[in-house]
Design an enzyme around this catalytic site. Sequence first.
Site, PDB file in Angstrom:
ATOM      1  N   ASP A   1       0.854  -1.188   0.000  1.00 19.13           N
ATOM      2  CA  ASP A   1       0.000   0.000   0.000  1.00 19.13           C
ATOM      3  C   ASP A   1       0.891   1.240   0.000  1.00 19.13           C
ATOM      4  O   ASP A   1       2.111   1.151   0.067  1.00 19.13           O
ATOM      5  CB  ASP A   1      -0.971  -0.031   1.181  1.00 19.13           C
ATOM      6  CG  ASP A   1      -0.245   0.008   2.515  1.00 19.13           C
ATOM      7  OD1 ASP A   1       1.003   0.112   2.527  1.00 19.13           O
ATOM      8  OD2 ASP A   1      -0.922  -0.075   3.549  1.00 19.13           O
TER       9      ASP A   1
ATOM     10  N   ASP B   1      -8.536  -6.284   0.290  1.00 17.42           N
ATOM     11  CA  ASP B   1      -7.601  -6.666   1.355  1.00 17.42           C
ATOM     12  C   ASP B   1      -8.198  -6.235   2.680  1.00 17.42           C
ATOM     13  O   ASP B   1      -8.977  -5.284   2.731  1.00 17.42           O
ATOM     14  CB  ASP B   1      -6.250  -5.933   1.217  1.00 17.42           C
ATOM     15  CG  ASP B   1      -6.338  -4.525   1.775  1.00 17.42           C
ATOM     16  OD1 ASP B   1      -6.885  -3.652   1.072  1.00 17.42           O
ATOM     17  OD2 ASP B   1      -5.937  -4.292   2.928  1.00 17.42           O
TER      18      ASP B   1
ATOM     19  N   CYS C   1     -14.452 -28.128   6.268  1.00 11.42           N
ATOM     20  CA  CYS C   1     -13.357 -27.178   6.011  1.00 11.42           C
ATOM     21  C   CYS C   1     -12.018 -27.906   5.894  1.00 11.42           C
ATOM     22  O   CYS C   1     -11.684 -28.748   6.725  1.00 11.42           O
ATOM     23  CB  CYS C   1     -13.296 -26.149   7.137  1.00 11.42           C
ATOM     24  SG  CYS C   1     -11.913 -24.997   6.973  1.00 11.42           S
TER      25      CYS C   1
ATOM     26  N   CYS D   1      -9.005 -26.723   6.324  1.00 14.13           N
ATOM     27  CA  CYS D   1      -7.886 -26.000   6.937  1.00 14.13           C
ATOM     28  C   CYS D   1      -7.168 -26.834   7.997  1.00 14.13           C
ATOM     29  O   CYS D   1      -7.653 -27.872   8.449  1.00 14.13           O
ATOM     30  CB  CYS D   1      -8.353 -24.671   7.529  1.00 14.13           C
ATOM     31  SG  CYS D   1      -8.978 -24.790   9.216  1.00 14.13           S
TER      32      CYS D   1
ATOM     33  N   CYS E   1      -9.397 -27.460  11.187  1.00 16.56           N
ATOM     34  CA  CYS E   1     -10.556 -28.361  11.097  1.00 16.56           C
ATOM     35  C   CYS E   1     -10.163 -29.782  10.705  1.00 16.56           C
ATOM     36  O   CYS E   1     -10.891 -30.726  11.008  1.00 16.56           O
ATOM     37  CB  CYS E   1     -11.574 -27.788  10.116  1.00 16.56           C
ATOM     38  SG  CYS E   1     -12.191 -26.179  10.642  1.00 16.56           S
TER      39      CYS E   1
ATOM     40  N   HIS F   1      -7.995 -20.889   9.824  1.00 22.70           N
ATOM     41  CA  HIS F   1      -9.391 -21.155   9.507  1.00 22.70           C
ATOM     42  C   HIS F   1     -10.084 -19.947   8.881  1.00 22.70           C
ATOM     43  O   HIS F   1     -10.725 -20.074   7.831  1.00 22.70           O
ATOM     44  CB  HIS F   1     -10.178 -21.608  10.737  1.00 22.70           C
ATOM     45  CG  HIS F   1     -11.632 -21.750  10.420  1.00 22.70           C
ATOM     46  ND1 HIS F   1     -12.158 -22.868   9.798  1.00 22.70           N
ATOM     47  CD2 HIS F   1     -12.656 -20.873  10.542  1.00 22.70           C
ATOM     48  CE1 HIS F   1     -13.444 -22.678   9.573  1.00 22.70           C
ATOM     49  NE2 HIS F   1     -13.764 -21.481  10.012  1.00 22.70           N
TER      50      HIS F   1
HETATM   51 ZN   LIG Z   1     -11.277 -24.692   9.136  1.00 25.20          ZN
END
Ligand SMILES: [Zn+2]
Length: 389
Positions: free
Chosen positions: A101, A275, A313, A315, A318, A344
């Site tokens: 930025d 963002d 999920c 991730c 999870c 997550h």
């Molecule tokens: Zn997750």
Amino acid sequence: MSFVSPAARYEVTVPPPEDGSTRARSGVLTLTHGAVETPQFMPVGTNATVKALTPAEISETGASIILSNTYHLYLRPGHERIERLGGLHRFMDWDGPILTDSGGFQVVSLGDLRVIDDDGATFRSHIDGSVHRFTPEHAIAVQEALGSDVAVAFDQPVFPSSPRAVVADATERTHRWAERSLRAHTRPDQAIFGIIQGGLDPELRAASTRTIAAMPFDGICIGGLAGDETPEQRDAALDVAVPLLADDPRVRYLMGLGSPADLLEAVHRGVDLFDSVLPARVARNGQLWVPGGRLNLRNQRFLDDPAPVQEDCPCLLCRHFSRAYLAHLFRARELLAYRLATCHNLTFTLDFMARIRASIRAGTFPADMPDLRLRAGRVSGSAASEKSA
Ligand SMILES: [Zn+2]
């Protein structure tokens, strides 16, 4: 519709439908370090790190491009040091695209005792109180030293609700600084984006859109939103700016927006890139985003819950751990809690953007909006009093 410069190529692969039911579109932005499918969300690596995650973990969340903050890296560890160490990509070991930025937002929001004149902005470091000065030329020099894929022109943001005269003054200064930023920029492997300001006033927003769009930037940032405005005011500002860019082949980036509900509405209004620190910041506070809402893992009821935070999920959290385990980690203030929760929420956000892209490509986005709104939940970033820094 496509746009090509030495350091950026943007191709709209699925334009908005002719019937006007949505301005949502899909495309590919190709930068020096790789390609970015749009609509897309950029996790924020303020201090050359997405807090708590390694680069491999950032990739695993689905991120293809990250943002890093010029102001923070200039103050610490210093852009010249990063340049000596091989540039920002090598320094943080992130091989994908990086957008830096301009530093304008942080100078205005974090720097104490700031004095803004036509030449630039003088401010005190929020770290040690030392006095510094940013001009458009210096902001570009810092970003060229960092070596990001995309630099952003130095601007003077103001709060959306500021008086008209304040917004008008800052917007005109932003235009003058945009021209100076362009003249100062020399690095051929780095794209440069310009920033539209104009607050919530339709005339100022339209004038700023026309002025910035008339300059030879590689992409268009929509600034001065994701602040203290309501979602309705933000939608209205986008409804002024984006139609004026309808025939412009460059990518459109709304700075600072991060809740899934807000992202969805902005995509619908024709924005390609976003963002925000929001998904990671709320994760560190124990707020886990799931389809339809959020779970507060500091709540006692999760201490005995063996289920994963989100059933389907992929991730790191999870795949391996229960709600009970994460709730325990938060209560014990264990460092792993922040890492798992951040994985997550970023995975949820980037998966949500992938669902939006798939829907646009299938030609069913307007029809899918009700389901996507349900998945996003109702919490908007501004309603949660969270914003980028
Ligand atoms: Zn997750």
